[in-house]
Write an enzyme that holds these catalytic residues in place. Structure first.
Site, mmCIF file in Angstrom:
data_model
loop_
_atom_site.group_PDB
_atom_site.id
_atom_site.type_symbol
_atom_site.label_atom_id
_atom_site.label_comp_id
_atom_site.label_asym_id
_atom_site.label_seq_id
_atom_site.Cartn_x
_atom_site.Cartn_y
_atom_site.Cartn_z
ATOM 1 N N ASP A 11 0.477 -0.927 0.113
ATOM 2 C CA ASP A 11 -0.005 0.150 0.017
ATOM 3 C C ASP A 11 0.640 1.492 0.044
ATOM 4 O OD1 ASP A 11 -1.210 0.607 3.454
ATOM 5 O OD2 ASP A 11 0.765 -0.309 2.518
ATOM 6 N N ASP A 16 6.497 1.369 1.705
ATOM 7 C CA ASP A 16 6.521 0.256 1.033
ATOM 8 C C ASP A 16 6.963 0.701 -0.091
ATOM 9 O OD1 ASP A 16 3.840 1.001 2.439
ATOM 10 O OD2 ASP A 16 3.742 -1.461 1.912
ATOM 11 N N ASN A 40 -2.747 2.647 3.044
ATOM 12 C CA ASN A 40 -2.031 3.594 3.987
ATOM 13 C C ASN A 40 -2.345 5.386 2.984
ATOM 14 O OD1 ASN A 40 0.476 3.043 5.826
ATOM 15 N ND2 ASN A 40 2.314 2.674 3.916
ATOM 16 N N THR A 125 2.845 -6.383 2.128
ATOM 17 C CA THR A 125 3.514 -4.730 3.634
ATOM 18 C C THR A 125 2.213 -4.432 3.902
ATOM 19 O OG1 THR A 125 3.952 -3.240 1.720
ATOM 20 C CG2 THR A 125 5.112 -4.918 2.760
ATOM 21 N N PHE A 164 -0.763 -0.717 12.159
ATOM 22 C CA PHE A 164 -2.025 -0.635 11.426
ATOM 23 C C PHE A 164 -1.904 -1.715 10.342
ATOM 24 C CE2 PHE A 164 -3.905 2.413 8.625
ATOM 25 C CZ PHE A 164 -3.915 1.594 7.350
ATOM 26 N N ASN A 165 -1.279 -2.060 10.339
ATOM 27 C CA ASN A 165 -1.472 -2.935 9.283
ATOM 28 C C ASN A 165 -2.910 -4.228 9.706
ATOM 29 O OD1 ASN A 165 -0.495 -1.997 6.974
ATOM 30 N ND2 ASN A 165 1.306 -3.466 7.201
ATOM 31 N N HIS A 238 9.905 -0.365 8.288
ATOM 32 C CA HIS A 238 8.392 -1.496 8.114
ATOM 33 C C HIS A 238 8.944 -2.234 6.993
ATOM 34 C CE1 HIS A 238 7.208 1.044 11.994
ATOM 35 N NE2 HIS A 238 6.270 2.035 10.796
ATOM 36 N N ASP A 239 8.438 -1.836 6.462
ATOM 37 C CA ASP A 239 8.210 -3.198 4.826
ATOM 38 C C ASP A 239 9.487 -3.263 4.552
ATOM 39 O OD1 ASP A 239 5.840 -0.749 4.020
ATOM 40 O OD2 ASP A 239 5.673 -2.306 5.211
HETATM 41 O O1 RIB Z 1 2.232 -0.443 11.022
HETATM 42 C C1 RIB Z 1 3.499 0.004 9.865
HETATM 43 C C2 RIB Z 1 2.758 -0.239 8.329
HETATM 44 O O2 RIB Z 1 1.737 -0.173 8.138
HETATM 45 C C3 RIB Z 1 3.391 -0.214 7.291
HETATM 46 O O3 RIB Z 1 3.234 -1.513 6.564
HETATM 47 C C4 RIB Z 1 2.832 1.162 6.858
HETATM 48 O O4 RIB Z 1 3.601 1.210 5.255
HETATM 49 C C5 RIB Z 1 1.517 1.342 7.143
HETATM 50 O O5 RIB Z 1 0.772 0.152 6.059
HETATM 51 CA CA CA Z 2 2.651 -0.685 4.047
#
Ligand code: RIB
Ligand code: CA
Length: 311
Positions: A11, A16, A40, A125, A164-165, A238-239
Protein backbone atom coordinates in the site's frame (compact mmCIF):
# COMPACT_ATOMS: atom_id res chain seq x y z
CA UNK A 1 22.27 -18.84 -6.38
CA UNK A 2 18.74 -18.89 -7.82
CA UNK A 3 16.83 -15.79 -6.74
CA UNK A 4 13.69 -16.34 -4.65
CA UNK A 5 10.57 -15.37 -6.60
CA UNK A 6 8.55 -12.88 -4.59
CA UNK A 7 5.41 -10.79 -4.97
CA UNK A 8 5.05 -7.73 -2.76
CA UNK A 9 1.44 -6.98 -1.78
CA UNK A 10 1.62 -3.37 -0.71
CA UNK A 11 0.00 0.00 0.00
CA UNK A 12 2.67 2.55 -1.07
CA UNK A 13 3.23 4.46 1.20
CA UNK A 14 6.78 5.72 1.73
CA UNK A 15 8.18 2.62 3.37
CA UNK A 16 6.44 0.33 0.85
CA UNK A 17 8.10 2.34 -1.92
CA UNK A 18 11.53 1.87 -0.33
CA UNK A 19 10.78 -1.84 0.10
CA UNK A 20 10.02 -2.12 -3.64
CA UNK A 21 13.33 -0.40 -4.49
CA UNK A 22 15.23 -2.63 -2.06
CA UNK A 23 13.79 -5.70 -3.81
CA UNK A 24 14.70 -4.31 -7.24
CA UNK A 25 18.30 -3.74 -6.11
CA UNK A 26 18.73 -7.21 -4.61
CA UNK A 27 19.74 -10.22 -6.75
CA UNK A 28 18.67 -12.62 -4.00
CA UNK A 29 15.03 -12.01 -4.93
CA UNK A 30 13.11 -11.86 -8.21
CA UNK A 31 10.23 -9.41 -7.91
CA UNK A 32 7.88 -11.11 -10.35
CA UNK A 33 4.97 -8.81 -9.63
CA UNK A 34 3.38 -6.24 -7.35
CA UNK A 35 -0.17 -6.26 -6.01
CA UNK A 36 -1.80 -3.32 -4.30
CA UNK A 37 -4.30 -2.82 -1.52
CA UNK A 38 -5.94 0.17 0.14
CA UNK A 39 -4.32 1.12 3.41
CA UNK A 40 -1.88 4.01 3.69
CA UNK A 41 -3.98 5.60 0.99
CA UNK A 42 -6.87 4.64 -1.29
CA UNK A 43 -6.38 1.76 -3.72
CA UNK A 44 -6.28 4.16 -6.68
CA UNK A 45 -3.40 6.05 -5.05
CA UNK A 46 -1.46 3.03 -3.78
CA UNK A 47 -1.74 1.48 -7.25
CA UNK A 48 -0.59 4.68 -8.97
CA UNK A 49 2.29 4.93 -6.50
CA UNK A 50 3.44 1.36 -7.15
CA UNK A 51 3.43 2.12 -10.89
CA UNK A 52 5.32 5.39 -10.32
CA UNK A 53 8.07 3.68 -8.33
CA UNK A 54 8.52 0.85 -10.84
CA UNK A 55 8.58 3.34 -13.72
CA UNK A 56 11.10 5.51 -11.88
CA UNK A 57 13.34 2.46 -11.55
CA UNK A 58 12.90 1.57 -15.22
CA UNK A 59 10.98 -1.57 -14.32
CA UNK A 60 7.60 -1.00 -15.90
CA UNK A 61 8.00 -4.59 -17.16
CA UNK A 62 6.94 -5.76 -13.69
CA UNK A 63 3.14 -6.11 -13.62
CA UNK A 64 1.04 -4.28 -11.04
CA UNK A 65 -2.35 -5.79 -10.18
CA UNK A 66 -4.81 -3.77 -8.13
CA UNK A 67 -6.68 -5.52 -5.35
CA UNK A 68 -9.03 -4.60 -2.56
CA UNK A 69 -9.81 -1.00 -1.72
CA UNK A 70 -11.59 -1.73 1.53
CA UNK A 71 -11.11 -4.25 4.34
CA UNK A 72 -13.28 -7.39 4.48
CA UNK A 73 -15.52 -6.07 7.24
CA UNK A 74 -14.21 -2.83 8.75
CA UNK A 75 -14.46 0.66 7.30
CA UNK A 76 -11.33 1.83 5.46
CA UNK A 77 -9.18 4.26 7.44
CA UNK A 78 -6.17 5.60 5.48
CA UNK A 79 -2.94 6.96 6.98
CA UNK A 80 -2.90 10.32 5.19
CA UNK A 81 -1.32 11.92 8.25
CA UNK A 82 1.78 9.80 7.69
CA UNK A 83 2.02 9.50 3.91
CA UNK A 84 0.24 12.66 2.72
CA UNK A 85 -2.59 13.26 0.27
CA UNK A 86 -0.99 11.30 -2.60
CA UNK A 87 0.25 8.52 -0.34
CA UNK A 88 3.76 9.38 -1.49
CA UNK A 89 4.09 13.10 -0.64
CA UNK A 90 7.51 14.75 -0.61
CA UNK A 91 9.54 13.97 -3.75
CA UNK A 92 8.76 15.28 -7.22
CA UNK A 93 7.87 11.92 -8.75
CA UNK A 94 6.43 11.71 -12.24
CA UNK A 95 2.78 10.60 -12.46
CA UNK A 96 2.26 7.02 -13.57
CA UNK A 97 2.34 6.49 -17.33
CA UNK A 98 1.24 2.88 -17.37
CA UNK A 99 -1.67 1.27 -15.61
CA UNK A 100 -2.43 -1.82 -13.59
CA UNK A 101 -3.12 -5.06 -15.50
CA UNK A 102 -6.75 -6.07 -15.99
CA UNK A 103 -6.49 -9.03 -13.63
CA UNK A 104 -7.59 -8.44 -10.03
CA UNK A 105 -4.72 -8.80 -7.57
CA UNK A 106 -6.25 -11.90 -6.00
CA UNK A 107 -6.55 -13.66 -9.37
CA UNK A 108 -3.06 -12.50 -10.38
CA UNK A 109 -1.60 -13.89 -7.16
CA UNK A 110 -3.36 -17.23 -7.78
CA UNK A 111 -2.10 -17.31 -11.38
CA UNK A 112 1.53 -16.68 -10.40
CA UNK A 113 1.46 -19.10 -7.45
CA UNK A 114 0.00 -21.87 -9.60
CA UNK A 115 2.51 -21.17 -12.38
CA UNK A 116 5.30 -21.82 -9.87
CA UNK A 117 3.66 -24.75 -8.12
CA UNK A 118 3.57 -22.66 -4.96
CA UNK A 119 7.31 -21.90 -5.06
CA UNK A 120 6.87 -18.22 -4.31
CA UNK A 121 7.30 -16.07 -1.22
CA UNK A 122 4.51 -13.56 -0.67
CA UNK A 123 5.61 -10.36 1.08
CA UNK A 124 2.55 -8.43 2.27
CA UNK A 125 3.38 -4.95 3.53
CA UNK A 126 -0.13 -3.55 3.90
CA UNK A 127 -3.49 -4.75 5.23
CA UNK A 128 -3.96 -8.46 4.48
CA UNK A 129 -7.27 -8.21 2.62
CA UNK A 130 -5.92 -9.49 -0.73
CA UNK A 131 -4.16 -12.42 0.94
CA UNK A 132 -7.27 -13.44 2.85
CA UNK A 133 -9.32 -13.31 -0.34
CA UNK A 134 -6.68 -15.38 -2.16
CA UNK A 135 -7.04 -18.06 0.51
CA UNK A 136 -10.83 -17.94 0.29
CA UNK A 137 -11.26 -17.79 -3.49
CA UNK A 138 -8.27 -19.91 -4.58
CA UNK A 139 -7.65 -22.42 -1.77
CA UNK A 140 -5.36 -24.47 -4.03
CA UNK A 141 -3.05 -21.52 -4.78
CA UNK A 142 -0.97 -21.36 -1.62
CA UNK A 143 2.43 -19.64 -1.52
CA UNK A 144 5.10 -21.72 0.21
CA UNK A 145 5.87 -18.86 2.58
CA UNK A 146 4.49 -15.49 3.75
CA UNK A 147 6.84 -12.88 5.22
CA UNK A 148 4.64 -10.01 6.31
CA UNK A 149 5.17 -6.64 7.89
CA UNK A 150 2.56 -6.32 10.60
CA UNK A 151 1.67 -6.72 14.21
CA UNK A 152 3.74 -6.32 17.35
CA UNK A 153 4.56 -8.25 20.45
CA UNK A 154 4.53 -4.99 22.38
CA UNK A 155 3.12 -1.52 21.72
CA UNK A 156 1.07 -0.85 18.62
CA UNK A 157 1.18 2.24 16.40
CA UNK A 158 -2.39 2.73 15.16
CA UNK A 159 -3.59 2.18 18.70
CA UNK A 160 -1.62 1.29 21.80
CA UNK A 161 -2.74 -2.30 21.22
CA UNK A 162 -2.38 -2.75 17.47
CA UNK A 163 -0.14 -2.12 14.48
CA UNK A 164 -1.81 -0.47 11.47
CA UNK A 165 -1.73 -3.30 8.88
CA UNK A 166 -3.37 -5.76 11.24
CA UNK A 167 -5.66 -3.16 12.83
CA UNK A 168 -6.98 -2.16 9.40
CA UNK A 169 -8.30 -5.65 8.59
CA UNK A 170 -8.16 -8.00 11.60
CA UNK A 171 -10.45 -10.60 10.02
CA UNK A 172 -8.12 -10.86 7.03
CA UNK A 173 -5.13 -11.20 9.34
CA UNK A 174 -6.80 -13.97 11.33
CA UNK A 175 -7.47 -15.84 8.07
CA UNK A 176 -3.81 -15.55 7.09
CA UNK A 177 -2.37 -16.57 10.46
CA UNK A 178 -4.82 -19.50 10.66
CA UNK A 179 -4.05 -20.68 7.10
CA UNK A 180 -1.39 -23.24 8.00
CA UNK A 181 1.09 -21.52 5.66
CA UNK A 182 4.55 -20.68 7.06
CA UNK A 183 4.13 -17.11 8.27
CA UNK A 184 6.94 -14.87 9.45
CA UNK A 185 5.66 -11.84 11.31
CA UNK A 186 7.96 -8.82 11.04
CA UNK A 187 6.37 -6.53 13.60
CA UNK A 188 7.06 -3.20 15.21
CA UNK A 189 9.33 -4.78 17.82
CA UNK A 190 11.84 -5.31 15.00
CA UNK A 191 11.03 -2.43 12.67
CA UNK A 192 11.33 0.17 15.42
CA UNK A 193 14.93 -0.98 15.78
CA UNK A 194 15.53 -0.61 12.02
CA UNK A 195 15.92 3.17 12.05
CA UNK A 196 17.24 5.14 9.09
CA UNK A 197 18.70 8.47 10.19
CA UNK A 198 19.32 11.75 8.41
CA UNK A 199 22.97 10.68 8.13
CA UNK A 200 21.93 7.51 6.32
CA UNK A 201 19.71 9.65 4.11
CA UNK A 202 22.59 11.96 3.24
CA UNK A 203 24.74 8.96 2.32
CA UNK A 204 21.97 7.61 0.09
CA UNK A 205 21.46 11.00 -1.55
CA UNK A 206 25.11 10.97 -2.60
CA UNK A 207 24.76 7.60 -4.36
CA UNK A 208 22.56 8.74 -7.25
CA UNK A 209 19.01 9.52 -8.37
CA UNK A 210 17.46 6.55 -6.57
CA UNK A 211 19.26 7.40 -3.34
CA UNK A 212 18.08 10.98 -3.77
CA UNK A 213 14.48 9.79 -4.18
CA UNK A 214 14.74 7.65 -1.05
CA UNK A 215 16.25 10.56 0.89
CA UNK A 216 13.37 12.79 -0.22
CA UNK A 217 10.84 10.12 0.79
CA UNK A 218 12.55 9.90 4.18
CA UNK A 219 12.48 13.69 4.62
CA UNK A 220 8.68 13.65 4.41
CA UNK A 221 8.13 10.31 6.19
CA UNK A 222 10.48 11.38 9.00
CA UNK A 223 8.34 14.36 9.98
CA UNK A 224 5.55 12.18 11.40
CA UNK A 225 7.97 9.91 13.21
CA UNK A 226 9.90 12.79 14.78
CA UNK A 227 6.58 14.08 16.07
CA UNK A 228 5.19 10.78 17.30
CA UNK A 229 8.42 9.07 18.33
CA UNK A 230 10.76 11.78 19.65
CA UNK A 231 12.51 9.01 21.57
CA UNK A 232 13.63 7.32 18.32
CA UNK A 233 16.57 8.65 16.28
CA UNK A 234 15.54 8.11 12.69
CA UNK A 235 12.55 6.61 10.87
CA UNK A 236 11.50 2.97 11.19
CA UNK A 237 11.82 1.02 7.95
CA UNK A 238 8.80 -1.20 8.50
CA UNK A 239 8.28 -2.68 5.03
CA UNK A 240 11.93 -2.78 3.92
CA UNK A 241 12.70 -5.02 6.90
CA UNK A 242 10.25 -7.64 5.62
CA UNK A 243 12.00 -7.64 2.24
CA UNK A 244 15.44 -7.59 3.90
CA UNK A 245 14.51 -10.70 5.86
CA UNK A 246 13.93 -12.59 2.60
CA UNK A 247 17.19 -11.22 1.16
CA UNK A 248 19.35 -11.83 4.24
CA UNK A 249 17.48 -13.97 6.78
CA UNK A 250 20.23 -13.77 9.39
CA UNK A 251 19.65 -10.04 9.88
CA UNK A 252 16.49 -10.65 11.90
CA UNK A 253 16.29 -12.79 15.04
CA UNK A 254 13.06 -14.80 14.75
CA UNK A 255 11.51 -17.20 17.30
CA UNK A 256 8.71 -19.75 16.95
CA UNK A 257 5.50 -18.29 18.35
CA UNK A 258 1.78 -18.72 18.56
CA UNK A 259 0.08 -15.63 17.13
CA UNK A 260 -3.61 -14.93 17.69
CA UNK A 261 -5.47 -11.95 16.24
CA UNK A 262 -7.92 -9.95 18.34
CA UNK A 263 -10.98 -9.30 16.15
CA UNK A 264 -12.91 -7.42 18.79
CA UNK A 265 -14.30 -3.95 18.16
CA UNK A 266 -12.96 -2.44 21.33
CA UNK A 267 -9.52 -1.43 22.60
CA UNK A 268 -7.92 -4.70 21.59
CA UNK A 269 -8.95 -4.48 17.91
CA UNK A 270 -6.20 -5.81 15.65
CA UNK A 271 -3.84 -6.82 18.44
CA UNK A 272 -1.45 -9.64 17.61
CA UNK A 273 -1.31 -11.67 20.81
CA UNK A 274 2.12 -13.28 20.46
CA UNK A 275 3.12 -16.15 22.71
CA UNK A 276 6.75 -17.06 22.09
CA UNK A 277 7.34 -18.31 25.63
CA UNK A 278 4.85 -21.22 25.52
CA UNK A 279 2.59 -19.75 28.21
CA UNK A 280 -0.51 -21.74 29.05
CA UNK A 281 0.82 -24.61 26.92
CA UNK A 282 -0.18 -22.86 23.67
CA UNK A 283 2.45 -24.40 21.37
CA UNK A 284 3.68 -22.29 18.45
CA UNK A 285 1.87 -23.05 15.21
CA UNK A 286 4.09 -25.01 12.83
CA UNK A 287 6.05 -22.53 10.73
CA UNK A 288 4.96 -19.41 12.60
CA UNK A 289 7.86 -17.23 13.69
CA UNK A 290 7.99 -13.71 15.04
CA UNK A 291 10.82 -11.22 14.60
CA UNK A 292 12.25 -10.00 17.87
CA UNK A 293 15.58 -8.39 17.06
CA UNK A 294 17.62 -7.07 14.14
CA UNK A 295 21.22 -6.16 13.35
CA UNK A 296 20.19 -2.56 12.69
CA UNK A 297 23.58 -1.41 11.43
CA UNK A 298 23.86 -4.29 8.97
CA UNK A 299 20.30 -3.60 7.80
CA UNK A 300 21.07 0.08 7.18
CA UNK A 301 24.23 -0.79 5.25
CA UNK A 302 22.34 -3.34 3.16
CA UNK A 303 19.64 -0.80 2.34
CA UNK A 304 22.15 1.90 1.38
CA UNK A 305 24.18 -0.54 -0.73
CA UNK A 306 21.17 -1.91 -2.60
CA UNK A 307 19.62 1.51 -3.23
CA UNK A 308 23.00 2.71 -4.51
CA UNK A 309 23.13 -0.25 -6.90
CA UNK A 310 20.07 1.14 -8.70
CA UNK A 311 22.05 4.26 -9.64
O1 RIB B 1 2.48 -0.02 10.77
C1 RIB B 1 3.37 0.14 9.70
C2 RIB B 1 2.77 -0.39 8.44
O2 RIB B 1 1.57 0.32 8.12
C3 RIB B 1 3.69 -0.20 7.22
O3 RIB B 1 3.45 -1.23 6.31
C4 RIB B 1 3.22 1.10 6.67
O4 RIB B 1 3.49 1.23 5.27
C5 RIB B 1 1.74 1.00 6.89
O5 RIB B 1 1.18 0.22 5.83
CA1 CA C 1 2.80 -0.62 4.03
Amino acid sequence: MTPTPIIIDCDPGHDDAIALLLALGSPEVDLVGVTTVGGNSTLAKTTANALRILEFAGRSDIPVAAGSDAPLVRRQDTATHVHGETGLDGPELAPAVGSAIDLHAVDYLAQEIRARNGKLTLVPTGPLTNVALLLALHPDARPERIVLMGGSVGEGNRTPAAEFNIWADPEAARRVFDSGIDVTMIGLDVTHQALITAEHGARMRATGRTGTLVAELLDFYGRWHEHMYPDLVGSPMHDPVAVAHVIAPSLVDVRPARIEIDCSWEQGRGRTNVDWRGRHDTPPREGHVVGLGIDADAFAELLIERIASLG
